[in-house]
Write a protein that holds these residues in place. Sequence first.
Motif, PDB file in Angstrom:
ATOM      1  N   VAL A  37       0.864  -1.190   0.000  1.00 20.43           N
ATOM      2  CA  VAL A  37       0.000   0.000   0.000  1.00 20.43           C
ATOM      3  C   VAL A  37       0.898   1.237   0.000  1.00 20.43           C
ATOM      4  CG1 VAL A  37      -1.831   1.258   1.185  1.00 20.43           C
ATOM      5  CG2 VAL A  37      -1.768  -1.233   1.299  1.00 20.43           C
ATOM      6  N   SER A  38       0.606   2.173  -0.883  1.00 18.12           N
ATOM      7  CA  SER A  38       1.486   3.339  -1.026  1.00 18.12           C
ATOM      8  C   SER A  38       1.375   4.262   0.189  1.00 18.12           C
ATOM      9  CB  SER A  38       1.128   4.123  -2.290  1.00 18.12           C
ATOM     10  OG  SER A  38      -0.092   4.810  -2.117  1.00 18.12           O
ATOM     11  N   LEU A  48      -1.956   5.628   2.426  1.00 15.30           N
ATOM     12  CA  LEU A  48      -2.028   5.461   3.881  1.00 15.30           C
ATOM     13  C   LEU A  48      -2.210   6.800   4.584  1.00 15.30           C
ATOM     14  CD1 LEU A  48       0.803   2.822   4.428  1.00 15.30           C
ATOM     15  CD2 LEU A  48      -1.656   2.453   4.689  1.00 15.30           C
ATOM     16  N   VAL A  49      -1.421   7.785   4.173  1.00 12.57           N
ATOM     17  CA  VAL A  49      -1.498   9.093   4.829  1.00 12.57           C
ATOM     18  C   VAL A  49      -2.848   9.743   4.562  1.00 12.57           C
ATOM     19  CG1 VAL A  49      -0.512  11.407   4.871  1.00 12.57           C
ATOM     20  CG2 VAL A  49       0.994   9.422   4.839  1.00 12.57           C
ATOM     21  N   ALA A  50      -3.371   9.588   3.333  1.00 10.46           N
ATOM     22  CA  ALA A  50      -4.683  10.159   3.019  1.00 10.46           C
ATOM     23  C   ALA A  50      -5.788   9.480   3.830  1.00 10.46           C
ATOM     24  CB  ALA A  50      -4.964  10.023   1.522  1.00 10.46           C
ATOM     25  N   LEU A  51      -5.708   8.165   3.942  1.00  3.26           N
ATOM     26  CA  LEU A  51      -6.704   7.415   4.717  1.00  3.26           C
ATOM     27  C   LEU A  51      -6.637   7.819   6.198  1.00  3.26           C
ATOM     28  CD1 LEU A  51      -8.862   5.221   4.614  1.00  3.26           C
ATOM     29  CD2 LEU A  51      -7.049   3.517   4.924  1.00  3.26           C
ATOM     30  N   LYS A  52      -5.444   7.921   6.712  1.00  5.39           N
ATOM     31  CA  LYS A  52      -5.266   8.331   8.108  1.00  5.39           C
ATOM     32  C   LYS A  52      -5.817   9.733   8.343  1.00  5.39           C
ATOM     33  CE  LYS A  52      -1.668   9.087  11.598  1.00  5.39           C
ATOM     34  NZ  LYS A  52      -0.214   8.996  11.899  1.00  5.39           N
ATOM     35  N   ALA A  53      -5.510  10.665   7.441  1.00  5.72           N
ATOM     36  CA  ALA A  53      -5.972  12.052   7.591  1.00  5.72           C
ATOM     37  C   ALA A  53      -7.494  12.128   7.596  1.00  5.72           C
ATOM     38  CB  ALA A  53      -5.397  12.922   6.479  1.00  5.72           C
ATOM     39  N   GLY A  54      -8.143  11.309   6.733  1.00  4.66           N
ATOM     40  CA  GLY A  54      -9.608  11.321   6.695  1.00  4.66           C
ATOM     41  C   GLY A  54     -10.229  10.834   7.995  1.00  4.66           C
ATOM     42  N   LEU A  55      -9.654   9.783   8.582  1.00  4.88           N
ATOM     43  CA  LEU A  55     -10.172   9.265   9.854  1.00  4.88           C
ATOM     44  C   LEU A  55      -9.929  10.250  10.994  1.00  4.88           C
ATOM     45  CD1 LEU A  55      -9.018   5.546   9.501  1.00  4.88           C
ATOM     46  CD2 LEU A  55     -11.381   6.381   9.486  1.00  4.88           C
ATOM     47  N   ARG A  67      -8.510   8.660  16.554  1.00  5.58           N
ATOM     48  CA  ARG A  67      -7.074   8.605  16.787  1.00  5.58           C
ATOM     49  C   ARG A  67      -6.565   7.421  15.979  1.00  5.58           C
ATOM     50  NH1 ARG A  67      -4.452   6.208  22.197  1.00  5.58           N
ATOM     51  NH2 ARG A  67      -2.245   6.602  21.790  1.00  5.58           N
ATOM     52  N   VAL A  68      -5.486   7.605  15.200  1.00  2.77           N
ATOM     53  CA  VAL A  68      -5.091   6.587  14.229  1.00  2.77           C
ATOM     54  C   VAL A  68      -3.600   6.301  14.319  1.00  2.77           C
ATOM     55  CG1 VAL A  68      -5.141   5.905  11.805  1.00  2.77           C
ATOM     56  CG2 VAL A  68      -6.894   7.470  12.690  1.00  2.77           C
ATOM     57  N   ARG A  69      -3.280   5.019  14.273  1.00  4.23           N
ATOM     58  CA  ARG A  69      -1.891   4.584  14.189  1.00  4.23           C
ATOM     59  C   ARG A  69      -1.734   3.667  12.972  1.00  4.23           C
ATOM     60  NH1 ARG A  69       0.698   1.162  19.062  1.00  4.23           N
ATOM     61  NH2 ARG A  69       0.785   3.226  20.041  1.00  4.23           N
ATOM     62  N   LEU A  70      -0.648   3.852  12.249  1.00  2.00           N
ATOM     63  CA  LEU A  70      -0.335   3.000  11.104  1.00  2.00           C
ATOM     64  C   LEU A  70       0.657   1.921  11.519  1.00  2.00           C
ATOM     65  CD1 LEU A  70       0.180   5.708   8.327  1.00  2.00           C
ATOM     66  CD2 LEU A  70      -1.822   4.234   8.640  1.00  2.00           C
ATOM     67  N   GLU A  71       0.366   0.679  11.143  1.00  2.00           N
ATOM     68  CA  GLU A  71       1.271  -0.440  11.416  1.00  2.00           C
ATOM     69  C   GLU A  71       1.308  -1.367  10.202  1.00  2.00           C
ATOM     70  OE1 GLU A  71       3.152  -0.972  13.917  1.00  2.00           O
ATOM     71  OE2 GLU A  71       2.327   0.079  15.673  1.00  2.00           O
ATOM     72  N   GLN A  72       2.526  -1.713   9.754  1.00  2.00           N
ATOM     73  CA  GLN A  72       2.637  -2.694   8.677  1.00  2.00           C
ATOM     74  C   GLN A  72       2.316  -4.080   9.223  1.00  2.00           C
ATOM     75  OE1 GLN A  72       5.940  -2.364   5.867  1.00  2.00           O
ATOM     76  NE2 GLN A  72       6.285  -4.569   6.114  1.00  2.00           N
ATOM     77  N   VAL A  80      -5.843  -2.826   5.877  1.00  2.00           N
ATOM     78  CA  VAL A  80      -5.852  -1.891   4.756  1.00  2.00           C
ATOM     79  C   VAL A  80      -5.102  -2.525   3.584  1.00  2.00           C
ATOM     80  CG1 VAL A  80      -5.201   0.392   3.927  1.00  2.00           C
ATOM     81  CG2 VAL A  80      -5.897   0.075   6.320  1.00  2.00           C
ATOM     82  N   ARG A  81      -5.781  -2.515   2.408  1.00  2.00           N
ATOM     83  CA  ARG A  81      -5.158  -2.990   1.185  1.00  2.00           C
ATOM     84  C   ARG A  81      -5.198  -1.867   0.157  1.00  2.00           C
ATOM     85  NH1 ARG A  81      -8.110  -6.785   3.638  1.00  2.00           N
ATOM     86  NH2 ARG A  81      -7.133  -8.824   4.069  1.00  2.00           N
ATOM     87  N   THR A  82      -4.465  -2.005  -0.906  1.00  2.00           N
ATOM     88  CA  THR A  82      -4.424  -0.971  -1.944  1.00  2.00           C
ATOM     89  C   THR A  82      -5.834  -0.683  -2.450  1.00  2.00           C
ATOM     90  OG1 THR A  82      -2.201  -1.622  -2.617  1.00  2.00           O
ATOM     91  CG2 THR A  82      -3.505  -0.367  -4.205  1.00  2.00           C
ATOM     92  N   GLY A  83      -6.167   0.614  -2.499  1.00  2.00           N
ATOM     93  CA  GLY A  83      -7.461   1.023  -3.024  1.00  2.00           C
ATOM     94  C   GLY A  83      -8.546   1.160  -1.973  1.00  2.00           C
ATOM     95  N   ASP A  84      -8.285   0.769  -0.750  1.00  2.00           N
ATOM     96  CA  ASP A  84      -9.305   0.910   0.295  1.00  2.00           C
ATOM     97  C   ASP A  84      -9.567   2.382   0.607  1.00  2.00           C
ATOM     98  OD1 ASP A  84      -9.822  -1.743   0.682  1.00  2.00           O
ATOM     99  OD2 ASP A  84      -8.453  -2.003   2.377  1.00  2.00           O
ATOM    100  N   VAL A  85     -10.809   2.692   0.969  1.00  2.00           N
ATOM    101  CA  VAL A  85     -11.193   4.027   1.441  1.00  2.00           C
ATOM    102  C   VAL A  85     -11.817   3.855   2.812  1.00  2.00           C
ATOM    103  CG1 VAL A  85     -11.520   4.981  -0.866  1.00  2.00           C
ATOM    104  CG2 VAL A  85     -13.436   3.866   0.296  1.00  2.00           C
TER     105      VAL A  85
END
Length: 418
Positions: free
Chosen positions: A357-358, A362-369, A375-380, A403-408
């Motif tokens: 996932v690019s 990820l950053v766009a998805l996080k910003a929207g939430l 409150r959001v944390r990203l983890e591979q 989260v997979r590529t293309g998810d909203v």
Amino acid sequence: MRDFLPAEKARRERVLAVIRERYRAHGFDEIETPVMEEYGRLHAGIGGDNEKLAFNVLARGLDADKIRASADDPASLTDLGLRYDLTVPLARFYATHRGELPGVFRAVQIAPVWRAERPQKGRYRQFVQCDIDVIGDATARAEAELIAATLDTLDALGLEGGSVRVNDRRVLDWMLQSFGFDEAERPRVLITIDKLDKIGPDGVVRELSERGATPTAVDAFGEFLRRPAPDTSPFGDQHIRTALPDGIPDEIVAHLVGIGDAVAAARPGERSIPVVFDPFLVRGMGYYTGTIFELAHPRVDYSLGGGGRYDGMIGRFLGQDVPAVGFSIGFERIVDLLEGDADAADRAIVLVHDRDVSVAELVALKAGLIADGARVRLEQRPKNLKPLLERAAADGYTGFAFVRTGDVAASLEVKPLA
């Protein structure tokens, strides 16, 4: 002195936020003072035993010769010290800024203090104090405002049912005088009276005799302690007088009754007044001049805070006496008491993403939430997911989503972390 991991730090901040919000609602304004004060101010005889626990700071620019020359008087090498409480700094603050403050100043201070304690459970060398003070008001209104604000704060933290034990240093002094204790011996007598809950009436009488207190006064006091239990009627004039020897000055009783009446009016839903008169409450600080109090709660057998009136302290710095009274809640004790309680968790999500996932997605998805209040944390995504989710739950996160590529955001399936 302790480190705090993220989950514990977050819990402490949630408790602090409630305390600040409640005190602000009661009209108290927050101030901040330096962590250090002048050595002479911290050791002016107004801090009681805490002065012996102060961390002192060496003066700058000392060389080896100066240090050796002062080996017999190490205090002469220090000019500053870490604050051991927030009351002495507040007195200095008020004396410095009096012209910029209202006639009756209601202050909040929430900050760390330092004492050279022997570390043990509940005893730390660095800990947070939460103080509220009213400066410039000599009436019972000041104590009533402090007590009402403190009980309201305890309720907001989920610790309903608190009460405040109240006494007056003038009551103690008058009572000891009435029994025949000399003025010079009364401080030592009070140290023994402060042990009444632990050693009982016979233990108090025995210790006073062993310390050489006036024998006739010890006998009179012992007889008073062993009298039949006084009337336990609600807090008020009759109850206070019944708990004391005959002849207590009317103005002292009236001040105490005024406090109880005002607190009762502030908490009309209470089945009983949450103020208890305790004629043997001492409080160790030597600077108290009038009312003293301690915060009690039925879940613990120790106090959760305390305070009192210290009308003579500010005059040490200002040159004229100013009435002042303060209440400090034991933040560390309250946090420990709430430790097993469930915190009201915010919406906190861990996004567990695939490697491909690019970053932009990820950053766009996080910003929207985040914009939606989460409150959001990203983890591979790792090979073993369980440790990651356990760590997230320990850090206060309530849900996770793959989260997979293309998810909203709208398509994410958020699962609870339980």
